[in-house]
Motif scaffolding. Structure first.
Motif, PDB file in Angstrom:
ATOM      1  N   LEU A  58       0.995  -1.155  -0.103  1.00  0.00           N
ATOM      2  CA  LEU A  58       0.049  -0.057  -0.156  1.00  0.00           C
ATOM      3  C   LEU A  58       0.769   1.256   0.200  1.00  0.00           C
ATOM      4  CD1 LEU A  58      -2.486  -1.061   2.876  1.00  0.00           C
ATOM      5  CD2 LEU A  58      -2.535  -1.267   0.726  1.00  0.00           C
ATOM      6  N   LEU A  59       0.311   2.274  -0.548  1.00  0.00           N
ATOM      7  CA  LEU A  59       1.004   3.532  -0.274  1.00  0.00           C
ATOM      8  C   LEU A  59       0.113   4.706   0.272  1.00  0.00           C
ATOM      9  CD1 LEU A  59       3.488   5.368  -1.527  1.00  0.00           C
ATOM     10  CD2 LEU A  59       1.956   5.927  -3.414  1.00  0.00           C
ATOM     11  N   LEU A  60       0.827   5.127   1.421  1.00  0.00           N
ATOM     12  CA  LEU A  60       0.214   6.199   2.133  1.00  0.00           C
ATOM     13  C   LEU A  60       0.388   7.618   1.226  1.00  0.00           C
ATOM     14  CD1 LEU A  60      -1.729   7.770   4.427  1.00  0.00           C
ATOM     15  CD2 LEU A  60       0.460   7.243   5.768  1.00  0.00           C
ATOM     16  N   LYS A  61      -0.565   8.225   0.689  1.00  0.00           N
ATOM     17  CA  LYS A  61      -0.226   9.222  -0.227  1.00  0.00           C
ATOM     18  C   LYS A  61      -0.273  10.640   0.896  1.00  0.00           C
ATOM     19  CE  LYS A  61      -1.664   8.924  -4.547  1.00  0.00           C
ATOM     20  NZ  LYS A  61      -2.127   8.727  -5.683  1.00  0.00           N
ATOM     21  N   ARG A  92      -1.280  -6.004  -5.299  1.00  0.00           N
ATOM     22  CA  ARG A  92      -2.229  -7.121  -4.676  1.00  0.00           C
ATOM     23  C   ARG A  92      -1.419  -8.216  -3.853  1.00  0.00           C
ATOM     24  NH1 ARG A  92      -2.374 -11.690  -7.325  1.00  0.00           N
ATOM     25  NH2 ARG A  92      -2.348 -12.027  -9.318  1.00  0.00           N
ATOM     26  N   ALA A  93      -2.077  -8.739  -2.756  1.00  0.00           N
ATOM     27  CA  ALA A  93      -1.437  -9.659  -2.330  1.00  0.00           C
ATOM     28  C   ALA A  93      -1.296 -10.966  -3.455  1.00  0.00           C
ATOM     29  CB  ALA A  93      -2.154 -10.371  -1.184  1.00  0.00           C
ATOM     30  N   GLU A  94      -0.219 -11.930  -3.271  1.00  0.00           N
ATOM     31  CA  GLU A  94      -0.408 -13.329  -4.059  1.00  0.00           C
ATOM     32  C   GLU A  94      -1.456 -14.069  -3.673  1.00  0.00           C
ATOM     33  OE1 GLU A  94       4.275 -13.884  -5.358  1.00  0.00           O
ATOM     34  OE2 GLU A  94       3.574 -14.702  -3.405  1.00  0.00           O
ATOM     35  N   THR A  95      -1.767 -14.751  -4.677  1.00  0.00           N
ATOM     36  CA  THR A  95      -3.051 -15.901  -4.356  1.00  0.00           C
ATOM     37  C   THR A  95      -2.504 -17.503  -4.857  1.00  0.00           C
ATOM     38  OG1 THR A  95      -3.828 -15.919  -6.731  1.00  0.00           O
ATOM     39  CG2 THR A  95      -4.600 -14.304  -5.194  1.00  0.00           C
TER      40      THR A  95
END
Length: 422
Positions: A386-389, A399-402
């Motif tokens: 994630l990026l806190l802008k 995204r997380a790996e699946t």
């Protein structure tokens, strides 16, 4: 100290919203802090005309973050073809990309030089013969051997697999001249997570002296010297922050003295990653279990596969528990993941406030060599990023790996050969 107080405060105000939207675990990066560090680095070296930072993509290979860095005037140091592709995808041109590989194949060199090219920085004199074409600009990586003391992480230079010896450097540039190369750079990488700024000044002095010697011997001028990366960050609470101004001041003086003596001056390039993004990232993970045997264990929903530095290097990453003051009563615990490896520990015998299931642990300084060094042992899947802008919003930037990702390489066209038969 680990994680700036400003980032800690910014994160504390949004972490519950991030948890509700994305769940744990995740790495989160602070756009504000990254930009401030970029600006501080550029400002420190303003007196050196043509200064450029080539961010080492291996530290944080995320195109959203890379686009931020490019907007600050950064280029990219790449160690593989996929990293070059990432740099090109964010709009970098040939001389904004430096390909510093080692143990490189002909095919990798050809791909790097195709489709717009890049600055080729060769790690070995034998690679000259493997170049698919003669580049206009060529750089070689220098290893000073026993003439320099090694850094604790990289080790003794004479034991490192990187770079050319002093004698090989003169031979390499001579061969390049004979092949028709017109433009030259000179590179080294001596340190990793180095907090002694004088070490970096000494490295610049070393390269400038070598550049002068090669220039006089072969009648060439270097367009740039690249002193590599390795600027450290204070992982531990009692570590001192790296003295960027002290380093810049010493290097600027060295460049001025070089120009006064030689009548010309190269540009200065660097390739930091950890210093740029490391303190501006955190791994956010939830407490899921407690175990009390010969030690007390706090189990979290992230594993070493999301941050391998503590398990592999014994590295310290500071941890705080969201919503609990560090002055709260403390308990000595190991913080562990679910990997079937006993070194799957984020902290060993660390004093932390007592936790309950559902508490949120913030693991500091994962903005470089965190997610990037992840792996899939035990079928563990790497978490989201994630990026806190700067405007306070939070953007999903990976995204997380699946399990579909994990099994993707098992989806292939069957192929069998019989040795000895066509």
């Amino acid at each position: 100290m680990p994680m700036s107080l400003e980032f800690k405060e910014r994160l504390s105000t949004v972490v519950q919203d991030a948890l509700a939207a994305f769940g744990t675990p995740f790495h989160i990066y602070d756009e504000t802090g990254i930009i401030q560090t970029c600006q501080a680095l550029n400002k420190a070296f303003t007196p050196i005309d043509g200064f450029k930072e080539y961010f080492a993509v291996k530290g944080l290979p995320n195109p959203t973050v890379m686009a931020l860095l490019k907007a600050q005037g950064f280029g990219f140091d790449c160690a593989s073809v996929p990293e070059i592709v990432l740099a090109r995808k964010v709009g970098s041109n040939a001389e904004e990309i430096m390909f510093t590989s080692n143990n490189t194949t002909r095919e990798q060199l050809k791909t790097a030089m195709d489709q717009g090219g890049c600055i080729i920085n060769l790690d070995d004199i034998t690679l000259i013969a493997k170049l698919p074409a003669i580049p206009d600009l060529l750089c070689f990586r220098y290893n000073p051997g026993a003439t320099r003391q090694g850094n604790a992480i990289i080790g003794k230079p004479e034991e490192a697999k990187y770079g050319l010896t002093r004698d090989q450097i003169f031979s390499a540039y001579g061969q390049a001249l004979d092949l028709g190369v017109k433009r030259f750079g000179l590179h080294t990488m001596m340190a990793s997570n180095e907090l002694n700024y004088q070490y970096m000044i000494d490295t610049a002095d070393m390269l400038l002296e070598l550049a002068e010697d090669v220039s006089q011997a072969l009648d060439i001028r270097f367009e740039f010297i690249n002193i590599g990366g390795g600027l450290g960050i204070p992982y531990k609470p009692d570590d001192r922050a790296f003295n960027l101004e002290g380093m810049a001041g010493g290097i600027i003086e060295a460049f001025e003295a070089f120009k006064a003596k030689n009548g010309w001056i190269p540009r200065l390039y660097m390739e930091s990653a950890r210093f740029i993004t490391g303190p501006h990232g955190a791994l956010v993970t939830s407490v899921i279990n407690h175990k009390n045997t010969y030690r007390d264990y706090v189990g979290v929903d992230a594993s070493m596969s999301a941050l391998m530095r503590p398990g592999v290097y014994g590295a310290y990453h500071h941890i705080h528990i969201h919503g609990k003051p560090e002055s709260a009563p403390l308990k000595t615990v190991d913080v562990v993941g679910a990997l079937c490896e006993n070194n799957d520990k984020f902290a060993i015998q660390r004093q932390l406030p007592e936790t309950r299931e559902g508490d949120i642990l913030i693991i500091h300084d994962t903005g470089a060599h965190g997610h990037a060094m992840g792996f899939n042992y035990n079928g563990q899947l790497r978490p989201k990023e994630l990026l806190l802008k700067t405007d306070g919003s939070i953007e999903l930037i990976r995204r997380a790996e699946t399990m579909d990702d994990y099994f993707a390489t098992l989806d292939f066209k069957p192929q069998t050969i019989t040795p000895g038969h066509p």
